[in-house]
Design a protein around this motif. Sequence first.
Motif: not given
Length: 414
Positions: A72-85
Motif C-alpha cells: 500500500x506504499x503508494x496508495x492514497x487511502x486516508x486510513x492511518x494505522x499499521x502497514x498491515x491494517x
Amino acid sequence: MKRTTKLLISVFTVLVSVLSLCACNKIRQNSLAVSETAAESIETVEENNEKISEDNALRSSMSEHAPKYKNAENDSTKHIGSVEGQNSLIWLRDTMDIQDIMFGAAQLGYVGGLFDEGFDTGFPAWLWENNEAMLLKYPFITEIDKEHIIGAAGFLYCIVPVDENATLAINRVQWNEKTRSYDVTDVIYRSESGEPVLLFANLDGVAYESDTQVIITDNSGNTCMWDPSMDANSYLAPCMTETGASRLWDFTEYTWQTAPSELKPWLADGWCGMTAEGLAGSQGTGMSWCVNTTEGESDRNAFFSLCFYPEDETGGTVDLDWMYDDGDDFEEMWSGFWTIETELDGPSLVTISLSLVGGKSYGVKDGPYYMSETYPMLISPSGEDLLIGEGENDICLPFMSESTKASVLKLSVG
C-alpha cells in the motif's frame, strides 16, 4: 479393509518418509503454540487501541496466519494505522470494487450493555474475543479510532465505503405510523472522507428491526441508503437498487463466529473445511495423512499414519497405525469407519469410529480398545496439510493429548 495392502504401504511409507515428515510436521505439534516471535505483526497505532494488548501474546503468536495483502506504499487511502491494517483495507476495497457495489459491511456481534471496565478497555477486549479471525484478516478494524465508533451498545457493524472519498451520513430513525415512513430523530455522524466506521445499531437488541439509516454518496454522485439489520436467515439485510442490483458487499465471515477459537487463525489464513474427496481422494487406495510427534501424554516420539478410504460422498473406512521412532513394528493398528459433515467456509465435522485390531499393544494394553469421536477438521489451501481440532467429547487420537487443541498432519505422497 485392505489391511494386508495397507500394512505393506504403511511400512514402505515409514521407511521412506519418516525423516522428511518429521522435519515438516514438528512445526505445529499438538497445539497452536506458534512462535511468539511474530508478536510484532499486529500493531495498533491509535492510543485507545493500545488497550487490546491485554491478550497480545496469544494474538501475536497467531498473527503469522494473517493473510498477506498487496503493497500500500503508494496508495492514497486516508486510513492511518499499521502497514498491515492499511493493506488489508486496500485489499478489501479492491475486492469490492465491482459494478454497482458502493460499500461493504460486516456484522461483528452484539453488545447488550455497558462494559464493567469502561468502554475504552472493555470494547477492544470484547472485539478480540468475539472476532479474532476477522481482526487477523482485516486488522484495520482494530485501528478504527473512537471518532469513528458510533454508539456503545447494540449490534455492531463495520461499514466501509468502496470510494475512499465518499460522503457518509448516519441517522437514528423511528417509524412513524401516520406517515408510514421513518423519521430522522438524531443525526449521529457525517463524513466526506469515506473512512471505515464501527456502528452500533438495532439498539433494542432485535437485529431485524431498523432504527438506523446509513446514506452513502460516492464521487460520481451515486447514492444508496441502507438500514443496518439482519434478515430472517440472520444474514445482513440487502441494499438493492430499483433495478435489483446489490449495493452491499457482505464481508461477514459467518461460519467463523461459531468455529472453535483455536481454529479461527487458520481460517483467517485461508484454511477451510474439506469434502469427502478432499479427505480420502477418489481412488480405492485412499489418502494417508502422517505426523511425527509425541504419543499421547508421553515424551516418546512416534510416527502416525491416518488413512481414509472413500466409499461415497459422506464417508468410508479408516485405518490408524503408529510406531515409536526407535521401534521395529507397529505399536497399535486401528481400523473402523468415518463420516463427514462438510462445511466449506468453516471446519468440516468428521466422525471417526475405530477398533484396535493389531500391533504390539494388542491384547496387552491398558485402556480402551474402541473409540468414537467427532473432530473439526480444516485443510490447507494447497490441500497437503490436514488440521484436526479437539474432539467434541475430549476423546484423543493417539497423536493427541488432553492439552492438544489442534494437530497438523501432512499428506503422504507415493
